[in-house]
Design a protein around this motif. Structure first.
Motif, PDB file in Angstrom:
ATOM      1  N   PRO A   9      -0.172   3.084  -2.570  1.00 45.62           N
ATOM      2  CA  PRO A   9       0.894   3.753  -3.307  1.00 45.62           C
ATOM      3  C   PRO A   9       2.222   3.828  -2.563  1.00 45.62           C
ATOM      4  O   PRO A   9       3.263   3.995  -3.178  1.00 45.62           O
ATOM      5  CB  PRO A   9       0.327   5.162  -3.537  1.00 45.62           C
ATOM      6  CG  PRO A   9      -0.695   5.348  -2.476  1.00 45.62           C
ATOM      7  CD  PRO A   9      -1.259   3.988  -2.194  1.00 45.62           C
ATOM      8  N   HIS A  10       2.224   3.691  -1.252  1.00 47.69           N
ATOM      9  CA  HIS A  10       3.462   3.836  -0.477  1.00 47.69           C
ATOM     10  C   HIS A  10       4.102   2.494  -0.131  1.00 47.69           C
ATOM     11  O   HIS A  10       5.099   2.450   0.572  1.00 47.69           O
ATOM     12  CB  HIS A  10       3.181   4.629   0.803  1.00 47.69           C
ATOM     13  CG  HIS A  10       2.186   3.980   1.719  1.00 47.69           C
ATOM     14  ND1 HIS A  10       0.853   3.932   1.408  1.00 47.69           N
ATOM     15  CD2 HIS A  10       2.333   3.350   2.892  1.00 47.69           C
ATOM     16  CE1 HIS A  10       0.220   3.297   2.378  1.00 47.69           C
ATOM     17  NE2 HIS A  10       1.081   2.938   3.286  1.00 47.69           N
ATOM     18  N   CYS A  11       3.555   1.417  -0.664  1.00 50.51           N
ATOM     19  CA  CYS A  11       4.055   0.092  -0.301  1.00 50.51           C
ATOM     20  C   CYS A  11       3.857  -0.857  -1.480  1.00 50.51           C
ATOM     21  O   CYS A  11       2.745  -1.337  -1.715  1.00 50.51           O
ATOM     22  CB  CYS A  11       3.302  -0.407   0.932  1.00 50.51           C
ATOM     23  SG  CYS A  11       3.795  -2.028   1.490  1.00 50.51           S
ATOM     24  N   ARG A  12       4.911  -1.102  -2.213  1.00 54.13           N
ATOM     25  CA  ARG A  12       4.820  -1.948  -3.408  1.00 54.13           C
ATOM     26  C   ARG A  12       4.291  -3.344  -3.054  1.00 54.13           C
ATOM     27  O   ARG A  12       4.794  -4.018  -2.168  1.00 54.13           O
ATOM     28  CB  ARG A  12       6.184  -2.056  -4.055  1.00 54.13           C
ATOM     29  CG  ARG A  12       6.156  -2.793  -5.354  1.00 54.13           C
ATOM     30  CD  ARG A  12       7.556  -2.868  -5.927  1.00 54.13           C
ATOM     31  NE  ARG A  12       7.570  -3.769  -7.046  1.00 54.13           N
ATOM     32  CZ  ARG A  12       7.881  -3.413  -8.270  1.00 54.13           C
ATOM     33  NH1 ARG A  12       8.206  -2.180  -8.521  1.00 54.13           N
ATOM     34  NH2 ARG A  12       7.870  -4.303  -9.232  1.00 54.13           N
ATOM     35  N   ASP A  17     -11.977   4.273  -8.278  1.00 56.09           N
ATOM     36  CA  ASP A  17     -10.566   4.657  -8.175  1.00 56.09           C
ATOM     37  C   ASP A  17     -10.055   4.453  -6.750  1.00 56.09           C
ATOM     38  O   ASP A  17      -8.949   3.948  -6.546  1.00 56.09           O
ATOM     39  CB  ASP A  17     -10.371   6.133  -8.557  1.00 56.09           C
ATOM     40  CG  ASP A  17     -10.710   6.451  -9.996  1.00 56.09           C
ATOM     41  OD1 ASP A  17     -10.718   5.533 -10.840  1.00 56.09           O
ATOM     42  OD2 ASP A  17     -10.974   7.641 -10.277  1.00 56.09           O
ATOM     43  N   TYR A  18     -10.850   4.863  -5.768  1.00 59.69           N
ATOM     44  CA  TYR A  18     -10.431   4.727  -4.371  1.00 59.69           C
ATOM     45  C   TYR A  18     -10.337   3.255  -3.967  1.00 59.69           C
ATOM     46  O   TYR A  18      -9.403   2.855  -3.267  1.00 59.69           O
ATOM     47  CB  TYR A  18     -11.368   5.499  -3.444  1.00 59.69           C
ATOM     48  CG  TYR A  18     -10.894   5.506  -2.012  1.00 59.69           C
ATOM     49  CD1 TYR A  18      -9.628   5.974  -1.674  1.00 59.69           C
ATOM     50  CD2 TYR A  18     -11.698   5.040  -0.983  1.00 59.69           C
ATOM     51  CE1 TYR A  18      -9.177   5.969  -0.365  1.00 59.69           C
ATOM     52  CE2 TYR A  18     -11.258   5.033   0.336  1.00 59.69           C
ATOM     53  CZ  TYR A  18     -10.005   5.508   0.638  1.00 59.69           C
ATOM     54  OH  TYR A  18      -9.557   5.505   1.934  1.00 59.69           O
ATOM     55  N   LEU A  19     -11.267   2.459  -4.418  1.00 57.60           N
ATOM     56  CA  LEU A  19     -11.196   1.018  -4.145  1.00 57.60           C
ATOM     57  C   LEU A  19      -9.926   0.428  -4.753  1.00 57.60           C
ATOM     58  O   LEU A  19      -9.276  -0.429  -4.153  1.00 57.60           O
ATOM     59  CB  LEU A  19     -12.452   0.316  -4.658  1.00 57.60           C
ATOM     60  CG  LEU A  19     -13.718   0.601  -3.842  1.00 57.60           C
ATOM     61  CD1 LEU A  19     -14.965   0.225  -4.635  1.00 57.60           C
ATOM     62  CD2 LEU A  19     -13.683  -0.116  -2.508  1.00 57.60           C
ATOM     63  N   TRP A  20      -9.553   0.907  -5.936  1.00 58.57           N
ATOM     64  CA  TRP A  20      -8.304   0.463  -6.557  1.00 58.57           C
ATOM     65  C   TRP A  20      -7.111   0.840  -5.668  1.00 58.57           C
ATOM     66  O   TRP A  20      -6.192   0.038  -5.469  1.00 58.57           O
ATOM     67  CB  TRP A  20      -8.156   1.078  -7.949  1.00 58.57           C
ATOM     68  CG  TRP A  20      -6.912   0.629  -8.642  1.00 58.57           C
ATOM     69  CD1 TRP A  20      -6.745  -0.479  -9.414  1.00 58.57           C
ATOM     70  CD2 TRP A  20      -5.624   1.267  -8.585  1.00 58.57           C
ATOM     71  NE1 TRP A  20      -5.438  -0.579  -9.840  1.00 58.57           N
ATOM     72  CE2 TRP A  20      -4.735   0.485  -9.354  1.00 58.57           C
ATOM     73  CE3 TRP A  20      -5.153   2.416  -7.969  1.00 58.57           C
ATOM     74  CZ2 TRP A  20      -3.398   0.823  -9.510  1.00 58.57           C
ATOM     75  CZ3 TRP A  20      -3.811   2.752  -8.121  1.00 58.57           C
ATOM     76  CH2 TRP A  20      -2.950   1.955  -8.893  1.00 58.57           C
ATOM     77  N   VAL A  21      -7.132   2.061  -5.129  1.00 56.70           N
ATOM     78  CA  VAL A  21      -6.049   2.498  -4.241  1.00 56.70           C
ATOM     79  C   VAL A  21      -5.947   1.574  -3.028  1.00 56.70           C
ATOM     80  O   VAL A  21      -4.845   1.203  -2.615  1.00 56.70           O
ATOM     81  CB  VAL A  21      -6.254   3.970  -3.789  1.00 56.70           C
ATOM     82  CG1 VAL A  21      -5.311   4.347  -2.652  1.00 56.70           C
ATOM     83  CG2 VAL A  21      -6.076   4.925  -4.961  1.00 56.70           C
ATOM     84  N   LEU A  22      -7.085   1.172  -2.470  1.00 56.19           N
ATOM     85  CA  LEU A  22      -7.061   0.271  -1.313  1.00 56.19           C
ATOM     86  C   LEU A  22      -6.441  -1.082  -1.668  1.00 56.19           C
ATOM     87  O   LEU A  22      -5.849  -1.739  -0.814  1.00 56.19           O
ATOM     88  CB  LEU A  22      -8.468   0.075  -0.745  1.00 56.19           C
ATOM     89  CG  LEU A  22      -9.106   1.317  -0.113  1.00 56.19           C
ATOM     90  CD1 LEU A  22     -10.547   1.018   0.304  1.00 56.19           C
ATOM     91  CD2 LEU A  22      -8.288   1.829   1.066  1.00 56.19           C
TER      92      LEU A  22
END
Length: 159
Positions: free
Chosen positions: A133-136, A124-129
């Motif tokens: 979430p703050h920059c489309r 999940d964290y790798l997906w976030v990287l």
């Protein structure tokens, strides 16, 4: 000096001249290092450690050597601990301040991501990287293979 020992020195403020004091943290192993990182507030310590290894070229890059920048973070106005900019990257008085900067950044991106997604695992964290979430359309690193490389480091070095 082993990589786990070097990272432990960065995290816990010990110097190479003080290895006996470092032993107070117990056996120098990846698992002990990860537990200590978690106690300092880091989430997903294996991913964070793989980022340090990749971003610094195993602590040999110029950005690390000259800027004490453990994560290759670029200079931005919202950097709290960076004292100046060198070669377009944040420069720090010491590597511990670079770690503190990343911890602040990690908390922010996870807070934003958790407003929309369930972030519980390393994957999940790798997906976030890969999907900040703050920059489309933005990712943590310019390299589209960044998280693939992190996974390889985890598999090869951190198990």
């Amino acid at each position: 000096m082993g990589l786990v020992f070097l990272i432990a020195i960065l995290l816990f403020g010990r110097t190479v001249e003080e290895p006996a004091q470092f032993s107070a943290y117990g056996e120098t192993s990846w698992e002990n290092l990860f537990r200590k990182m978690e106690s300092q507030g880091f989430e997903f310590p294996r991913v964070v450690t793989s980022q340090m290894i990749l971003e610094t070229g195993s602590f040999t890059s110029d950005i690390y050597q000259h800027n004490k920048n453990v994560f290759g973070m670029k200079k931005r106005k919202d950097r709290t601990y960076s004292t100046e900019t060198r070669a377009g990257h944040s420069a720090y008085k010491n590597a511990a301040l670079s770690l503190a900067e990343y911890l602040k950044y990690q908390k922010m991106i996870l807070c934003l991501a958790r407003k929309k997604y369930k972030i519980e695992t390393e994957d999940d964290y790798l997906w976030v990287l890969d999907h900040l979430p703050h920059c489309r359309g933005c990712r943590y690193a310019e390299d589209p293979l960044y998280t693939t490389k992190l996974r390889a480091i985890i598999a090869r070095d951190l198990n």
